[in-house]
Design a protein around this motif. Structure first.
Motif, PDB file in Angstrom:
ATOM      1  N   VAL A 270       0.986  -1.322   0.063  1.00 54.23           N
ATOM      2  CA  VAL A 270      -0.172  -0.064  -0.053  1.00 54.23           C
ATOM      3  C   VAL A 270       0.886   1.182  -0.049  1.00 54.23           C
ATOM      4  CG1 VAL A 270      -1.656   1.399   1.402  1.00 54.23           C
ATOM      5  CG2 VAL A 270      -1.840  -1.188   1.208  1.00 54.23           C
ATOM      6  N   GLU A 271       0.685   2.294  -1.090  1.00 53.71           N
ATOM      7  CA  GLU A 271       1.363   3.302  -0.975  1.00 53.71           C
ATOM      8  C   GLU A 271       0.463   4.703  -0.756  1.00 53.71           C
ATOM      9  OE1 GLU A 271       4.520   3.694  -1.406  1.00 53.71           O
ATOM     10  OE2 GLU A 271       5.009   1.673  -1.602  1.00 53.71           O
ATOM     11  N   VAL A 272       0.702   5.362   0.225  1.00 53.86           N
ATOM     12  CA  VAL A 272       0.140   6.702   0.524  1.00 53.86           C
ATOM     13  C   VAL A 272       0.804   7.714   0.701  1.00 53.86           C
ATOM     14  CG1 VAL A 272      -1.803   5.434   1.847  1.00 53.86           C
ATOM     15  CG2 VAL A 272       0.327   6.239   3.125  1.00 53.86           C
ATOM     16  N   GLY A 273       0.340   8.946   0.678  1.00 52.63           N
ATOM     17  CA  GLY A 273       1.219  10.275   0.704  1.00 52.63           C
ATOM     18  C   GLY A 273       0.436  11.463   0.312  1.00 52.63           C
ATOM     19  N   GLY A 274       0.794  12.603   0.468  1.00 53.94           N
ATOM     20  CA  GLY A 274       0.456  13.726   0.737  1.00 53.94           C
ATOM     21  C   GLY A 274       1.130  14.771   0.093  1.00 53.94           C
ATOM     22  N   ILE A 275       0.569  15.625  -0.822  1.00 56.84           N
ATOM     23  CA  ILE A 275       1.637  16.684  -1.736  1.00 56.84           C
ATOM     24  C   ILE A 275       0.875  18.091  -1.512  1.00 56.84           C
ATOM     25  CG2 ILE A 275       2.327  17.273  -3.727  1.00 56.84           C
ATOM     26  CD1 ILE A 275       2.199  14.586  -4.763  1.00 56.84           C
ATOM     27  N   ASN A 276       1.767  18.928  -1.085  1.00 58.31           N
ATOM     28  CA  ASN A 276       1.016  20.294  -0.962  1.00 58.31           C
ATOM     29  C   ASN A 276       0.980  21.085  -2.238  1.00 58.31           C
ATOM     30  OD1 ASN A 276       0.624  23.233  -0.281  1.00 58.31           O
ATOM     31  ND2 ASN A 276       1.528  22.631   1.747  1.00 58.31           N
ATOM     32  N   ILE A 277      -0.388  21.437  -2.605  1.00 61.81           N
ATOM     33  CA  ILE A 277      -0.573  22.034  -3.858  1.00 61.81           C
ATOM     34  C   ILE A 277      -0.841  23.394  -3.601  1.00 61.81           C
ATOM     35  CG2 ILE A 277      -0.981  19.895  -4.947  1.00 61.81           C
ATOM     36  CD1 ILE A 277      -3.720  22.048  -3.484  1.00 61.81           C
ATOM     37  N   ALA A 278      -0.640  24.128  -2.600  1.00 63.85           N
ATOM     38  CA  ALA A 278      -1.365  25.565  -2.079  1.00 63.85           C
ATOM     39  C   ALA A 278      -0.443  26.578  -3.256  1.00 63.85           C
ATOM     40  CB  ALA A 278      -0.996  25.901  -0.871  1.00 63.85           C
ATOM     41  N   SER A 279       0.580  26.207  -3.812  1.00 62.88           N
ATOM     42  CA  SER A 279       1.178  27.030  -4.576  1.00 62.88           C
ATOM     43  C   SER A 279       0.937  27.089  -6.097  1.00 62.88           C
ATOM     44  CB  SER A 279       2.828  26.933  -4.399  1.00 62.88           C
ATOM     45  OG  SER A 279       3.044  25.783  -5.018  1.00 62.88           O
ATOM     46  N   LEU A 280       0.047  25.924  -6.295  1.00 61.38           N
ATOM     47  CA  LEU A 280      -0.261  25.673  -7.814  1.00 61.38           C
ATOM     48  C   LEU A 280      -1.354  26.651  -8.334  1.00 61.38           C
ATOM     49  CD1 LEU A 280       0.258  21.807  -7.809  1.00 61.38           C
ATOM     50  CD2 LEU A 280       1.788  23.669  -8.341  1.00 61.38           C
ATOM     51  N   ASN A 281      -1.132  27.039  -9.731  1.00 59.27           N
ATOM     52  CA  ASN A 281      -2.452  27.815 -10.031  1.00 59.27           C
ATOM     53  C   ASN A 281      -3.413  27.043 -10.344  1.00 59.27           C
ATOM     54  OD1 ASN A 281      -0.439  29.713 -10.100  1.00 59.27           O
ATOM     55  ND2 ASN A 281       0.085  29.870 -12.169  1.00 59.27           N
ATOM     56  N   THR A 282      -4.643  27.827 -10.583  1.00 57.50           N
ATOM     57  CA  THR A 282      -5.912  27.262 -10.853  1.00 57.50           C
ATOM     58  C   THR A 282      -5.731  26.353 -12.278  1.00 57.50           C
ATOM     59  OG1 THR A 282      -7.223  28.863  -9.953  1.00 57.50           O
ATOM     60  CG2 THR A 282      -8.347  27.714 -11.721  1.00 57.50           C
ATOM     61  N   GLY A 283      -6.279  25.443 -12.278  1.00 55.64           N
ATOM     62  CA  GLY A 283      -6.227  24.485 -13.583  1.00 55.64           C
ATOM     63  C   GLY A 283      -6.337  23.042 -13.456  1.00 55.64           C
ATOM     64  N   ILE A 284      -6.234  22.515 -14.702  1.00 57.13           N
ATOM     65  CA  ILE A 284      -6.349  20.874 -14.654  1.00 57.13           C
ATOM     66  C   ILE A 284      -5.171  20.268 -14.498  1.00 57.13           C
ATOM     67  CG2 ILE A 284      -7.345  18.953 -16.022  1.00 57.13           C
ATOM     68  CD1 ILE A 284      -8.797  21.179 -17.822  1.00 57.13           C
TER      69      ILE A 284
ATOM     70  N   TYR B 259      -8.441  24.984  -7.682  1.00 55.11           N
ATOM     71  CA  TYR B 259      -9.071  26.266  -7.858  1.00 55.11           C
ATOM     72  C   TYR B 259      -8.360  27.107  -6.712  1.00 55.11           C
ATOM     73  CZ  TYR B 259     -11.600  30.700  -8.287  1.00 55.11           C
ATOM     74  OH  TYR B 259     -11.855  32.130  -8.726  1.00 55.11           O
ATOM     75  N   ASN B 260      -7.631  28.300  -7.193  1.00 59.36           N
ATOM     76  CA  ASN B 260      -6.977  29.037  -6.435  1.00 59.36           C
ATOM     77  C   ASN B 260      -7.477  30.545  -6.763  1.00 59.36           C
ATOM     78  OD1 ASN B 260      -5.137  31.015  -5.080  1.00 59.36           O
ATOM     79  ND2 ASN B 260      -3.263  29.588  -5.375  1.00 59.36           N
ATOM     80  N   PRO B 261      -8.421  31.167  -5.984  1.00 53.86           N
ATOM     81  CA  PRO B 261      -8.745  32.288  -6.294  1.00 53.86           C
ATOM     82  C   PRO B 261      -7.823  33.367  -6.743  1.00 53.86           C
ATOM     83  CG  PRO B 261      -9.854  31.616  -4.348  1.00 53.86           C
ATOM     84  CD  PRO B 261      -8.767  30.916  -4.407  1.00 53.86           C
ATOM     85  N   GLU B 262      -6.740  33.363  -5.975  1.00 49.91           N
ATOM     86  CA  GLU B 262      -5.504  34.278  -6.349  1.00 49.91           C
ATOM     87  C   GLU B 262      -4.972  34.222  -7.535  1.00 49.91           C
ATOM     88  OE1 GLU B 262      -5.559  37.210  -4.592  1.00 49.91           O
ATOM     89  OE2 GLU B 262      -7.118  36.030  -3.239  1.00 49.91           O
TER      90      GLU B 262
END
Length: 454
Positions: free
Chosen positions: A238-252, A277-280
């Protein structure tokens, strides 16, 4: 490229018609190995609490929401599952509901190989016009027993170690809370993932590498995590993890999970699409900035922008309402409304949006025709029906009499096989309330004739 972004940027679901209520159910799924023949199918779904109507329970001193859900699954064109249930939640104070908070649930099935069609139908018990449905197809094939293979990727809002095996979200010593909307942003800045690897002994070396990366829609890698795994003992992992996406721009974006040998050679991979979706940092191509500035939205002040969005409550989705309410600057609201209408424009990129013009014309008509002493015309029941479904094919007017209150019957020949809406004015001030309709999803009261009697 920007047209694709406009269509998918804010709402993942396909565009709904003006005649549908925008009460949204989020649905996702993942497949895992069960045995040599069968597969575990997990279906995740969520309802946005902000879209549910909470009703006061005086005895308990709390507010309760209730949704009725029906699930139907066809296997190879034959009905396999047909079940219905209720989903409910209670709060002491509706102001405690956090933005983006959802009611999340999961269903598990052991399925044989085949083609499956799955349909969800949900209705707010206390707000019968609020309905939604989701339909998708799944092709199930057995997992091989000798070849290295991966399960689907499950995206989650949180993953924690736990011994609570009775918890509905428990699996493999973990509590994995699914995130069916697969939409991340400032309120959910960590993307958690869960995946299973099968037949590890098919790897010739004693060590292997797992790599998890995030790429943009056009393939640019923006995040990557790589780990070397130790000696292979078990057949599965089993592989689990977490990635911080706070700095990424709005998009797909796409989440790529890869298994590599000790030399970095590719062995197996899995892919999952998600959205940010990042409002900024709205994803607006540079060539559109000038169009926004020269549009009527570019000339609107904040009050005008807020009024414009207020009018679209009948067609805005839950996420769109949530996103708009989170915007802090006038510029971000201008950009949002420009894209809101552009994605509904039948002639993308044209200077005239016939859809918007028709919608706002219906608003103006309702303001003149249906306004009462207590409510704006577009907010009345007749206004809502007119805006959502357009002008009726015919209207029967019945005046006030000694026996009945004044009432109207609106006929829509173009909806379904022909439907009616019945409105009555009980107060005598011209505000007609909807009593009954034969349209699926609207209020139905077969005893409406008794209601109009004095």
């Amino acid at each position: 490229m920007w047209k694709i972004i406009i269509v998918l940027l804010f709402i993942i679901n396909p565009l709904k018609l003006i005649g549908e209520e925008h009460f949204k159910i989020d649905v996702d799924y993942a497949k895992f190995r069960c045995d040599q023949k069968n597969v575990y199918l997990e279906i995740y779904y969520a309802l946005h609490k902000s879209e549910l109507k909470f009703v006061r329970n005086e005895k308990r001193g709390e507010y309760s929401a209730l949704a009725v859900i029906r699930l139907r699954i066809w296997k190879n064109d034959s009905l396999w599952v047909d079940q219905a249930w209720k989903m409910q939640d209670s709060v002491r104070d509706t102001s405690q509901i956090q933005k983006g908070e959802s009611m999340v649930d999961m269903l598990r099935y052991v399925v044989e190989p085949g083609s499956y069609k799955i349909k969800f139908y949900v209705q707010d018990f206390y707000q019968r016009a609020s309905i939604d449905s989701a339909v998708f197809n799944i092709n199930v094939v057995p997992y091989p027993t000798t070849k290295l293979v991966l399960s689907d990727i499950e995206l989650a809002s949180s993953i924690k170690k736990s011994e609570k095996q009775a918890d509905m979200f428990y699996k493999n010593t973990l509590i994995v809370i699914p995130h069916p909307s697969v939409l991340y942003g400032p309120e959910l800045p960590i993307l958690y993932y869960y995946i299973e690897i099968y037949n590890l002994k098919a790897i010739p070396e004693d060590v292997y590498i797992v790599r998890c990366s995030i790429t943009t829609y056009d393939g640019k890698c923006v995040k990557s995590i790589e780990r070397t795994k130790g000696k292979i003992v078990e057949e599965a992992s089993v592989e689990v993890g977490g990635i911080n996406i706070a700095s990424l721009n709005t998009g797909i974006y796409y989440l790529h999970f890869e298994v590599l040998d000790s030399n970095g050679n590719f062995l197996q991979s899995q892919l999952k699409k998600f959205f940010i979706y990042n409002p900024e940092t709205p994803a607006i191509p540079p060539d559109m900035e000038a169009r926004i500035a020269s549009s009527e939205f570019g000339r609107m002040d904040e009050k005008m922008l807020d009024n414009e969005f207020k009018y679209v409550c009948y067609i805005a989705t839950a996420e769109e309402k949530q996103i708009y309410n989170s915007l802090k600057s006038v510029d971000s609201k201008k950009k949002f409304l420009f894209l809101f209408w552009e994605r509904r424009n039948p002639n993308k990129g044209s200077g005239i949006n016939e859809y918007r013009e028709q919608y706002l014309e219906r608003i103006r008509y309702c303001e003149k025709k249906f306004a009462s002493f207590t409510r704006d015309g577009w907010r009345t029941d007749r206004g809502r029906v007119y805006i959502k479904y357009g002008p009726p094919s015919d209207i029967e007017h019945f005046p006030n009499t000694d026996i009945t209150y004044p009432y109207e019957i609106w006929h829509y020949d173009q909806l379904q096989t022909g439907v009616i809406f019945v409105f009555a004015d009980f107060q005598g001030f011209g505000e007609y309330v909807l009593l009954h309709s034969t349209l699926v999803g609207e209020i139905q009261n077969p005893d409406w004739k008794r209601r109009i009697r004095k």
